[in-house]
Design a protein around this motif. Structure first.
Motif, PDB file in Angstrom:
ATOM      1  N   LEU A 251      16.410 105.116  17.859  1.00 21.60           N
ATOM      2  CA  LEU A 251      17.712 104.622  17.394  1.00 21.60           C
ATOM      3  C   LEU A 251      18.609 105.776  16.973  1.00 21.60           C
ATOM      4  CD1 LEU A 251      19.647 102.376  16.588  1.00 21.60           C
ATOM      5  CD2 LEU A 251      18.415 102.170  14.412  1.00 21.60           C
ATOM      6  N   ARG A 252      18.068 106.731  16.275  1.00 17.27           N
ATOM      7  CA  ARG A 252      18.868 107.886  15.848  1.00 17.27           C
ATOM      8  C   ARG A 252      19.487 108.596  17.037  1.00 17.27           C
ATOM      9  NH1 ARG A 252      18.350 113.437  15.350  1.00 17.27           N
ATOM     10  NH2 ARG A 252      19.482 114.350  13.567  1.00 17.27           N
ATOM     11  N   GLU A 253      18.689 108.839  18.079  1.00 10.77           N
ATOM     12  CA  GLU A 253      19.209 109.549  19.245  1.00 10.77           C
ATOM     13  C   GLU A 253      20.267 108.728  19.974  1.00 10.77           C
ATOM     14  OE1 GLU A 253      18.514 112.752  19.686  1.00 10.77           O
ATOM     15  OE2 GLU A 253      17.396 112.412  17.817  1.00 10.77           O
ATOM     16  N   CYS A 254      20.084 107.421  20.013  1.00 14.54           N
ATOM     17  CA  CYS A 254      21.085 106.563  20.662  1.00 14.54           C
ATOM     18  C   CYS A 254      22.412 106.608  19.914  1.00 14.54           C
ATOM     19  CB  CYS A 254      20.581 105.122  20.716  1.00 14.54           C
ATOM     20  SG  CYS A 254      19.229 104.832  21.879  1.00 14.54           S
ATOM     21  N   LEU A 255      22.345 106.560  18.589  1.00 13.98           N
ATOM     22  CA  LEU A 255      23.576 106.549  17.803  1.00 13.98           C
ATOM     23  C   LEU A 255      24.290 107.898  17.838  1.00 13.98           C
ATOM     24  CD1 LEU A 255      22.410 104.498  14.670  1.00 13.98           C
ATOM     25  CD2 LEU A 255      23.629 103.683  16.697  1.00 13.98           C
ATOM     26  N   LEU A 256      23.531 108.972  18.030  1.00 14.44           N
ATOM     27  CA  LEU A 256      24.135 110.305  18.080  1.00 14.44           C
ATOM     28  C   LEU A 256      24.721 110.645  19.442  1.00 14.44           C
ATOM     29  CD1 LEU A 256      21.505 112.447  16.116  1.00 14.44           C
ATOM     30  CD2 LEU A 256      23.833 111.881  15.380  1.00 14.44           C
ATOM     31  N   ASP A 257      24.279 109.962  20.486  1.00  9.97           N
ATOM     32  CA  ASP A 257      24.653 110.321  21.851  1.00  9.97           C
ATOM     33  C   ASP A 257      25.993 109.686  22.226  1.00  9.97           C
ATOM     34  OD1 ASP A 257      24.765 110.521  24.767  1.00  9.97           O
ATOM     35  OD2 ASP A 257      22.647 111.080  24.638  1.00  9.97           O
TER      36      ASP A 257
ATOM     37  N   CYS B  40      16.783  98.788  28.248  1.00  6.95           N
ATOM     38  CA  CYS B  40      15.980  98.232  27.165  1.00  6.95           C
ATOM     39  C   CYS B  40      14.905  99.245  26.797  1.00  6.95           C
ATOM     40  CB  CYS B  40      15.334  96.915  27.585  1.00  6.95           C
ATOM     41  SG  CYS B  40      14.247  96.205  26.327  1.00  6.95           S
ATOM     42  N   PHE B  41      14.864  99.625  25.530  1.00  6.12           N
ATOM     43  CA  PHE B  41      13.855 100.551  25.031  1.00  6.12           C
ATOM     44  C   PHE B  41      12.896  99.759  24.142  1.00  6.12           C
ATOM     45  CE2 PHE B  41      17.379 103.987  25.131  1.00  6.12           C
ATOM     46  CZ  PHE B  41      17.257 104.085  26.501  1.00  6.12           C
ATOM     47  N   PHE B  42      11.663  99.571  24.632  1.00  5.14           N
ATOM     48  CA  PHE B  42      10.698  98.751  23.909  1.00  5.14           C
ATOM     49  C   PHE B  42       9.742  99.670  23.157  1.00  5.14           C
ATOM     50  CE2 PHE B  42       7.398  95.757  22.944  1.00  5.14           C
ATOM     51  CZ  PHE B  42       8.088  94.560  22.775  1.00  5.14           C
ATOM     52  N   CYS B  43       9.980  99.802  21.838  1.00  8.30           N
ATOM     53  CA  CYS B  43       9.208 100.726  20.999  1.00  8.30           C
ATOM     54  C   CYS B  43       8.295 100.006  20.024  1.00  8.30           C
ATOM     55  CB  CYS B  43      10.170 101.622  20.216  1.00  8.30           C
ATOM     56  SG  CYS B  43      11.372 102.505  21.225  1.00  8.30           S
ATOM     57  N   LEU B  44       8.171  98.705  20.158  1.00 14.37           N
ATOM     58  CA  LEU B  44       7.363  97.910  19.248  1.00 14.37           C
ATOM     59  C   LEU B  44       5.901  98.021  19.657  1.00 14.37           C
ATOM     60  CD1 LEU B  44       8.289  94.321  18.118  1.00 14.37           C
ATOM     61  CD2 LEU B  44       5.938  94.897  18.699  1.00 14.37           C
ATOM     62  N   GLY B  45       5.032  98.242  18.676  1.00 11.54           N
ATOM     63  CA  GLY B  45       3.610  98.319  18.992  1.00 11.54           C
ATOM     64  C   GLY B  45       2.777  98.476  17.735  1.00 11.54           C
ATOM     65  N   VAL B  46       1.482  98.252  17.869  1.00 14.21           N
ATOM     66  CA  VAL B  46       0.559  98.365  16.741  1.00 14.21           C
ATOM     67  C   VAL B  46      -0.723  99.040  17.209  1.00 14.21           C
ATOM     68  CG1 VAL B  46       1.403  96.345  15.476  1.00 14.21           C
ATOM     69  CG2 VAL B  46      -0.396  96.075  17.207  1.00 14.21           C
ATOM     70  N   SER B  47      -1.468  99.540  16.245  1.00 14.79           N
ATOM     71  CA  SER B  47      -2.820 100.011  16.519  1.00 14.79           C
ATOM     72  C   SER B  47      -3.747  98.812  16.598  1.00 14.79           C
ATOM     73  CB  SER B  47      -3.272 100.963  15.412  1.00 14.79           C
ATOM     74  OG  SER B  47      -4.668 101.190  15.486  1.00 14.79           O
ATOM     75  N   SER B  48      -4.798  98.941  17.395  1.00 15.27           N
ATOM     76  CA  SER B  48      -5.775  97.853  17.496  1.00 15.27           C
ATOM     77  C   SER B  48      -6.713  97.806  16.294  1.00 15.27           C
ATOM     78  CB  SER B  48      -6.604  98.017  18.775  1.00 15.27           C
ATOM     79  OG  SER B  48      -7.318  99.244  18.751  1.00 15.27           O
TER      80      SER B  48
ATOM     81  N   TYR C  82      -0.240 117.298  24.969  1.00 16.26           N
ATOM     82  CA  TYR C  82      -0.509 116.053  24.260  1.00 16.26           C
ATOM     83  C   TYR C  82       0.388 115.844  23.043  1.00 16.26           C
ATOM     84  CZ  TYR C  82      -4.630 116.366  27.174  1.00 16.26           C
ATOM     85  OH  TYR C  82      -5.465 116.483  28.263  1.00 16.26           O
ATOM     86  N   VAL C  83       1.462 116.607  22.951  1.00 14.27           N
ATOM     87  CA  VAL C  83       2.297 116.571  21.755  1.00 14.27           C
ATOM     88  C   VAL C  83       3.748 116.314  22.126  1.00 14.27           C
ATOM     89  CG1 VAL C  83       3.157 117.928  19.810  1.00 14.27           C
ATOM     90  CG2 VAL C  83       0.775 118.147  20.511  1.00 14.27           C
ATOM     91  N   THR C  84       4.397 115.430  21.374  1.00 19.63           N
ATOM     92  CA  THR C  84       5.832 115.218  21.511  1.00 19.63           C
ATOM     93  C   THR C  84       6.382 114.831  20.146  1.00 19.63           C
ATOM     94  OG1 THR C  84       7.556 114.140  22.831  1.00 19.63           O
ATOM     95  CG2 THR C  84       5.697 112.774  22.153  1.00 19.63           C
ATOM     96  N   THR C  85       7.659 114.471  20.076  1.00 19.56           N
ATOM     97  CA  THR C  85       8.293 114.105  18.805  1.00 19.56           C
ATOM     98  C   THR C  85       9.090 112.813  18.978  1.00 19.56           C
ATOM     99  OG1 THR C  85      10.367 115.281  19.229  1.00 19.56           O
ATOM    100  CG2 THR C  85       8.552 116.555  18.245  1.00 19.56           C
ATOM    101  N   THR C  86       9.453 112.221  17.851  1.00 18.82           N
ATOM    102  CA  THR C  86      10.301 111.038  17.913  1.00 18.82           C
ATOM    103  C   THR C  86      11.660 111.382  18.525  1.00 18.82           C
ATOM    104  OG1 THR C  86      10.933 111.471  15.599  1.00 18.82           O
ATOM    105  CG2 THR C  86       9.206 109.829  15.996  1.00 18.82           C
ATOM    106  N   GLU C  87      12.162 112.571  18.250  1.00 17.85           N
ATOM    107  CA  GLU C  87      13.436 113.001  18.834  1.00 17.85           C
ATOM    108  C   GLU C  87      13.333 113.097  20.351  1.00 17.85           C
ATOM    109  OE1 GLU C  87      16.160 116.381  17.270  1.00 17.85           O
ATOM    110  OE2 GLU C  87      14.896 117.291  18.836  1.00 17.85           O
ATOM    111  N   ALA C  88      12.258 113.713  20.827  1.00 15.45           N
ATOM    112  CA  ALA C  88      12.077 113.861  22.271  1.00 15.45           C
ATOM    113  C   ALA C  88      11.934 112.505  22.954  1.00 15.45           C
ATOM    114  CB  ALA C  88      10.855 114.728  22.564  1.00 15.45           C
ATOM    115  N   LEU C  89      11.232 111.580  22.332  1.00 15.55           N
ATOM    116  CA  LEU C  89      11.086 110.246  22.926  1.00 15.55           C
ATOM    117  C   LEU C  89      12.448 109.578  23.105  1.00 15.55           C
ATOM    118  CD1 LEU C  89       7.964 108.970  20.987  1.00 15.55           C
ATOM    119  CD2 LEU C  89       8.132 109.188  23.457  1.00 15.55           C
ATOM    120  N   GLY C  90      13.292 109.662  22.085  1.00 14.93           N
ATOM    121  CA  GLY C  90      14.612 109.060  22.188  1.00 14.93           C
ATOM    122  C   GLY C  90      15.456 109.683  23.277  1.00 14.93           C
ATOM    123  N   ARG C  91      15.469 110.992  23.334  1.00 12.81           N
ATOM    124  CA  ARG C  91      16.273 111.676  24.348  1.00 12.81           C
ATOM    125  C   ARG C  91      15.734 111.428  25.748  1.00 12.81           C
ATOM    126  NH1 ARG C  91      17.677 117.486  21.362  1.00 12.81           N
ATOM    127  NH2 ARG C  91      18.908 116.564  19.676  1.00 12.81           N
ATOM    128  N   ALA C  92      14.408 111.361  25.865  1.00 10.65           N
ATOM    129  CA  ALA C  92      13.810 111.118  27.181  1.00 10.65           C
ATOM    130  C   ALA C  92      14.118 109.705  27.668  1.00 10.65           C
ATOM    131  CB  ALA C  92      12.308 111.338  27.126  1.00 10.65           C
TER     132      ALA C  92
END
Length: 224
Positions: free
Chosen positions: A17-23, A68-76, A185-195
């Motif tokens: 959401l942050r990346e969307c609002l900034l773009d 549509c960006f579907f970011c909803l999820g849980v651990s099992s 094996y590493v990324t960030t919340t910022e990278a996910l939004g921009r990607a």
């Protein structure tokens, strides 16, 4: 670009959401939530909806979206197989089926490293994720699946789960080391939004299953 976002209250969703609002290339964001986010922004509109297995009553709100960006999820962990499947598979497919049948629409789903796309492995969570991915990829829009490994929260993004918050706080000092020794094996919340914003403009081209290196590469192409 008009974005529809699920999971805006979670750690990943907060970053996206942050990346969307900034773009500047994003015109609007419609966040589907169970409870208000608690802040406002000129681009942001909230849609409070309780039943995430059925969006038929609000599907008209999705008519003008481009992505549509579907970011909803849980651990099992701690969930029954039925509950995990309901949240992971049923919620996701209910959202996807409510989208308009428009050419060019993009659906980006946050899955996870280790997902079993054969749906035949021993790990139940991986099979459920695999089925979710496969059914999304078969739908009549451009689907991109993100399979990140470790996701480092940036810019105040926080997990809603107290245990995860404590784990992230305790291990945050490891992130620079992980970037050096295990960059695949590493990324960030910022990278996910921009990607997500980057793949939404691909028009269905390129790889449709992205792991952390591809996510980070797409994010680099989308820098403001």
């Amino acid at each position: 670009m008009n974005v529809l976002l699920f999971g805006a209250t979670g750690m990943i969703g907060q970053g996206v959401l942050r990346e969307c609002l900034l773009d500047d290339r994003v015109d609007s964001v419609l966040a589907v939530v169970r409870r208000p986010l608690g802040f406002s922004h000129p681009k942001l509109r909230e849609l409070v909806h309780r039943d995430f297995t059925d969006f038929s009553s609000v599907a008209g709100e999705f008519a003008d979206i481009d992505a549509c960006f579907f970011c909803l999820g849980v651990s099992s962990a701690g969930l029954s197989a039925e509950e995990y499947r309901r949240i992971t598979y049923d919620y996701t497919l209910a959202a996807a089926r409510a989208l308009p049948a428009r050419p060019g629409l993009t659906f980006t789903y946050v899955s996870g490293e280790g997902t079993d796309s054969t749906e035949r492995g021993r790990s139940a969570w991986a099979r459920v994720k695999g089925r979710t991915e496969n059914d999304l990829l078969a739908m009549p829009f451009h689907t991109y699946v993100f399979r990140p490994g470790y996701i480092h929260p940036l810019h105040g993004a926080r997990s809603r789960t107290p245990l995860y918050r404590r784990l992230y706080a305790a291990s945050s000092w490891l992130y620079p080391l992980l970037r050096r020794v295990a960059p695949k094996y590493v990324t960030t919340t910022e990278a996910l939004g921009r990607a997500m914003l980057a793949v939404a403009e691909r028009g269905g081209t390129g790889e449709h299953v992205l792991h952390s290196p591809e996510i980070n590469g797409a994010a680099a192409d989308r820098r403001p």
